[in-house]
Design a protein around this motif. Structure first.
Motif, mmCIF file in Angstrom:
data_model
loop_
_atom_site.group_PDB
_atom_site.id
_atom_site.type_symbol
_atom_site.label_atom_id
_atom_site.label_comp_id
_atom_site.label_asym_id
_atom_site.label_seq_id
_atom_site.Cartn_x
_atom_site.Cartn_y
_atom_site.Cartn_z
ATOM 1 N N GLY A 87 23.671 45.304 38.246
ATOM 2 C CA GLY A 87 23.337 44.093 37.502
ATOM 3 C C GLY A 87 24.556 43.452 36.859
ATOM 4 N N GLY A 88 24.735 42.177 37.081
ATOM 5 C CA GLY A 88 25.834 41.441 36.479
ATOM 6 C C GLY A 88 27.158 41.561 37.202
ATOM 7 N N MET A 89 27.252 42.417 38.194
ATOM 8 C CA MET A 89 28.511 42.562 38.939
ATOM 9 C C MET A 89 28.599 41.472 40.011
ATOM 10 S SD MET A 89 28.955 46.592 39.666
ATOM 11 C CE MET A 89 28.971 47.811 38.374
ATOM 12 N N ALA A 90 29.801 41.086 40.320
ATOM 13 C CA ALA A 90 30.061 40.155 41.416
ATOM 14 C C ALA A 90 31.126 40.777 42.313
ATOM 15 C CB ALA A 90 30.542 38.814 40.870
ATOM 16 N N PHE A 91 30.994 40.577 43.596
ATOM 17 C CA PHE A 91 31.908 41.185 44.554
ATOM 18 C C PHE A 91 32.565 40.104 45.392
ATOM 19 C CE2 PHE A 91 28.576 44.206 43.551
ATOM 20 C CZ PHE A 91 29.323 45.301 43.145
ATOM 21 N N GLU A 92 33.859 40.245 45.549
ATOM 22 C CA GLU A 92 34.629 39.282 46.345
ATOM 23 C C GLU A 92 34.333 39.442 47.835
ATOM 24 O OE1 GLU A 92 36.914 36.912 45.306
ATOM 25 O OE2 GLU A 92 36.211 37.327 43.261
ATOM 26 N N THR A 93 34.188 40.701 48.261
ATOM 27 C CA THR A 93 33.991 40.965 49.688
ATOM 28 C C THR A 93 32.895 42.003 49.877
ATOM 29 O OG1 THR A 93 35.553 42.808 49.799
ATOM 30 C CG2 THR A 93 36.470 40.572 50.096
ATOM 31 N N GLU A 94 32.421 42.082 51.092
ATOM 32 C CA GLU A 94 31.438 43.107 51.435
ATOM 33 C C GLU A 94 32.047 44.498 51.243
ATOM 34 O OE1 GLU A 94 29.157 44.593 55.430
ATOM 35 O OE2 GLU A 94 29.328 42.424 55.117
ATOM 36 N N ASP A 95 33.333 44.643 51.551
ATOM 37 C CA ASP A 95 34.003 45.932 51.367
ATOM 38 C C ASP A 95 34.020 46.353 49.900
ATOM 39 O OD1 ASP A 95 34.499 46.284 54.057
ATOM 40 O OD2 ASP A 95 36.534 45.474 53.969
ATOM 41 N N ASP A 96 34.153 45.384 48.989
ATOM 42 C CA ASP A 96 34.109 45.704 47.558
ATOM 43 C C ASP A 96 32.735 46.247 47.176
ATOM 44 O OD1 ASP A 96 36.707 44.805 47.296
ATOM 45 O OD2 ASP A 96 36.144 42.846 46.470
ATOM 46 N N LEU A 97 31.690 45.614 47.705
ATOM 47 C CA LEU A 97 30.328 46.089 47.438
ATOM 48 C C LEU A 97 30.131 47.490 47.998
ATOM 49 C CD1 LEU A 97 27.357 45.847 46.596
ATOM 50 C CD2 LEU A 97 26.960 44.607 48.750
ATOM 51 N N ILE A 98 30.544 47.699 49.212
ATOM 52 C CA ILE A 98 30.400 49.017 49.839
ATOM 53 C C ILE A 98 31.150 50.072 49.037
ATOM 54 C CG2 ILE A 98 31.032 50.373 51.890
ATOM 55 C CD1 ILE A 98 30.374 47.802 53.533
ATOM 56 N N SER A 99 32.339 49.745 48.585
ATOM 57 C CA SER A 99 33.123 50.682 47.776
ATOM 58 C C SER A 99 32.389 51.034 46.490
ATOM 59 C CB SER A 99 34.484 50.069 47.467
ATOM 60 O OG SER A 99 35.219 50.916 46.634
ATOM 61 N N GLU A 100 31.810 50.045 45.835
ATOM 62 C CA GLU A 100 31.066 50.301 44.600
ATOM 63 C C GLU A 100 29.826 51.152 44.862
ATOM 64 O OE1 GLU A 100 30.176 50.687 40.780
ATOM 65 O OE2 GLU A 100 32.013 49.780 41.546
ATOM 66 N N LEU A 101 29.129 50.877 45.957
ATOM 67 C CA LEU A 101 27.953 51.681 46.315
ATOM 68 C C LEU A 101 28.341 53.129 46.592
ATOM 69 C CD1 LEU A 101 26.055 49.179 48.628
ATOM 70 C CD2 LEU A 101 25.358 49.954 46.346
ATOM 71 N N ARG A 102 29.409 53.326 47.339
ATOM 72 C CA ARG A 102 29.865 54.697 47.625
ATOM 73 C C ARG A 102 30.240 55.422 46.334
ATOM 74 N NH1 ARG A 102 33.017 53.205 53.070
ATOM 75 N NH2 ARG A 102 31.308 53.664 54.467
ATOM 76 N N ASN A 103 30.927 54.720 45.457
ATOM 77 C CA ASN A 103 31.305 55.302 44.177
ATOM 78 C C ASN A 103 30.065 55.702 43.376
ATOM 79 O OD1 ASN A 103 33.198 55.984 42.059
ATOM 80 N ND2 ASN A 103 32.475 54.133 41.013
ATOM 81 N N TRP A 104 29.079 54.819 43.336
ATOM 82 C CA TRP A 104 27.853 55.101 42.586
ATOM 83 C C TRP A 104 27.141 56.333 43.156
ATOM 84 C CZ3 TRP A 104 22.415 54.692 43.460
ATOM 85 C CH2 TRP A 104 21.654 54.758 42.292
ATOM 86 N N PHE A 105 26.967 56.355 44.482
ATOM 87 C CA PHE A 105 26.294 57.498 45.103
ATOM 88 C C PHE A 105 27.088 58.785 44.914
ATOM 89 C CE2 PHE A 105 23.834 54.339 47.546
ATOM 90 C CZ PHE A 105 22.566 54.892 47.397
ATOM 91 N N ASP A 106 28.403 58.721 45.051
ATOM 92 C CA ASP A 106 29.241 59.919 44.887
ATOM 93 C C ASP A 106 29.160 60.496 43.486
ATOM 94 O OD1 ASP A 106 30.093 59.785 47.499
ATOM 95 O OD2 ASP A 106 32.039 58.870 47.033
ATOM 96 N N ASN A 107 28.879 59.658 42.502
ATOM 97 C CA ASN A 107 28.855 60.112 41.113
ATOM 98 C C ASN A 107 27.463 60.442 40.592
ATOM 99 O OD1 ASN A 107 31.679 60.107 40.203
ATOM 100 N ND2 ASN A 107 31.567 57.985 40.862
ATOM 101 N N LEU A 108 26.454 60.317 41.451
ATOM 102 C CA LEU A 108 25.114 60.710 41.027
ATOM 103 C C LEU A 108 25.036 62.227 40.915
ATOM 104 C CD1 LEU A 108 22.731 58.457 43.141
ATOM 105 C CD2 LEU A 108 23.117 58.339 40.680
ATOM 106 N N ASP A 109 24.367 62.689 39.891
ATOM 107 C CA ASP A 109 24.149 64.119 39.713
ATOM 108 C C ASP A 109 23.126 64.593 40.737
ATOM 109 O OD1 ASP A 109 24.632 66.425 37.706
ATOM 110 O OD2 ASP A 109 22.452 66.392 38.011
ATOM 111 N N VAL A 110 23.286 65.808 41.224
ATOM 112 C CA VAL A 110 22.361 66.351 42.221
ATOM 113 C C VAL A 110 20.922 66.352 41.690
ATOM 114 C CG1 VAL A 110 22.622 68.780 41.573
ATOM 115 C CG2 VAL A 110 22.070 68.174 43.931
ATOM 116 N N ASP A 111 20.756 66.461 40.390
ATOM 117 C CA ASP A 111 19.407 66.440 39.816
ATOM 118 C C ASP A 111 18.714 65.098 40.018
ATOM 119 O OD1 ASP A 111 19.339 69.070 38.980
ATOM 120 O OD2 ASP A 111 20.217 68.624 37.027
ATOM 121 N N PHE A 112 19.481 64.029 40.150
ATOM 122 C CA PHE A 112 18.880 62.725 40.427
ATOM 123 C C PHE A 112 18.025 62.798 41.695
ATOM 124 C CE2 PHE A 112 18.925 58.628 42.578
ATOM 125 C CZ PHE A 112 18.470 57.772 41.580
#
Length: 133
Positions: A87-112
């Motif tokens: 929410g509220g984020m803006a991405f210059e490129t599709e690669d920026d979005l993909i990078s943010e998604l990967r970062n988010w998933f990589d940092n999720l706790d296994v309990d999620f």
């Protein structure tokens, strides 16, 4: 199967190949015991190519009634937190979005993920108790 659908089913089977390899590396016993997969009734999931892949490896499919977002963990457990994160984020490129998604998933706790699967069990039971209503 029409030619228009084939690339999507082929791509989905490639995804299943990568999933199978990840399971083999991380949880090899799971492949021997058998995999139960939940996916919806989208065309790539029900295509002949996909059904042949599933049969070849002996993977079973957990039934998923059409139009049942209350039984899809991505709908009831994943998309809300993901929308709040983005929410509220803006991405210059599709690669920026993909990078943010990967970062988010990589940092999720296994309990999620554990919580999401446990919620699925109670939602399935509720669906059974209410005879599908």
């Amino acid at each position: 199967m029409s030619k228009r659908i084939t690339p999507f089913a082929s791509r989905y089977c490639s995804t299943l190949d990568r999933l199978k390899e990840a399971i083999r590396r991380k949880r090899p016993g799971l492949l021997r015991r058998g995999v139960v997969l939940q996916h919806d009734n989208a065309t790539p999931h029900s295509a002949n190519l996909t059904q042949q892949w599933l049969q070849r490896y002996g993977w079973k499919i957990l039934p998923h009634p059409a139009h049942s977002p209350d039984l899809a963990p991505s709908d009831f457990h994943l998309f809300g937190p993901l929308k709040r994160h983005l929410g509220g984020m803006a991405f210059e490129t599709e690669d920026d979005l993909i990078s943010e998604l990967r970062n988010w998933f990589d940092n999720l706790d296994v309990d999620f993920f554990r919580v999401g699967i446990n919620l699925l069990l109670s939602r399935w039971q509720k669906c059974i108790d209410l005879h599908g209503d």
